[in-house]
Design an enzyme around this catalytic site. Sequence first.
Site, PDB file in Angstrom:
ATOM      1  CG  HIS A  61       1.652 -11.686  22.925  1.00 40.60           C
ATOM      2  ND1 HIS A  61       2.541 -13.206  22.004  1.00 40.60           N
ATOM      3  CD2 HIS A  61       1.527 -12.451  24.521  1.00 40.60           C
ATOM      4  CE1 HIS A  61       1.837 -14.111  22.956  1.00 40.60           C
ATOM      5  NE2 HIS A  61       1.903 -13.673  24.553  1.00 40.60           N
ATOM      6  CD  GLU A  76      -1.782 -15.225  29.925  1.00 40.32           C
ATOM      7  OE1 GLU A  76      -1.572 -15.083  30.569  1.00 40.32           O
ATOM      8  OE2 GLU A  76      -1.501 -15.451  28.560  1.00 40.32           O
TER       9      GLU A  76
END
Length: 203
Positions: free
Chosen positions: A8, A81
Amino acid sequence: MLVYLIRHGETDQNKHRNLQGQGNFPLNEYGRELARITGEALAGVPFDYVFSSPLIRALETAKIIIGNRKIPLLEDDRIQEISFGEYEGLCCGREGYNIPDEHFPYFFVAPEKYQVPPKGESFEEIIKRTGAFWKELTANPEYQEKTILVSTHGCALKALLANIRPTQIKDFWGEGVHKNCAVTIVKVEDGKAEILEEGKVFY
């Protein structure tokens, strides 16, 4: 199958060296700009599907990259994550370090010595869950001739790669975490994965 793995764009938490983990933080304006630049570079890639971590920074990155194209976007918890548990939101930078474990930096420099924070997640666990995603994705007959974008996170992306090329925990980071919006391209054919390009940035 061609799979484009992307980390990202930048967030304020990245900028200030705070542990994001599974906290839900948006991109900052610079992060959106990185995603826009990357999206322009990938505008000619005929993506058939997009898979994203459900965390907003990964979703926002994916949406900026695909722009107005009508491409199915599917969220998958397995590529979010790593969890830092009770340490999420704390600072791991030299200035402002406030993690109640002086050895936490092993996470970055000696992962085999890393002690999982309370309610956190180990390297072995994130490799296992991202591996389950990868195995399901690459075994699905529907995707064999497709081009797929996977929007994920720094540690989760490295965990995916650890499934593609078996990696010992001590070597988990290799040459380091990929930069924000760095792109890795993997070709999958007859069940075998080949990394064509790793960590490429377009800015």
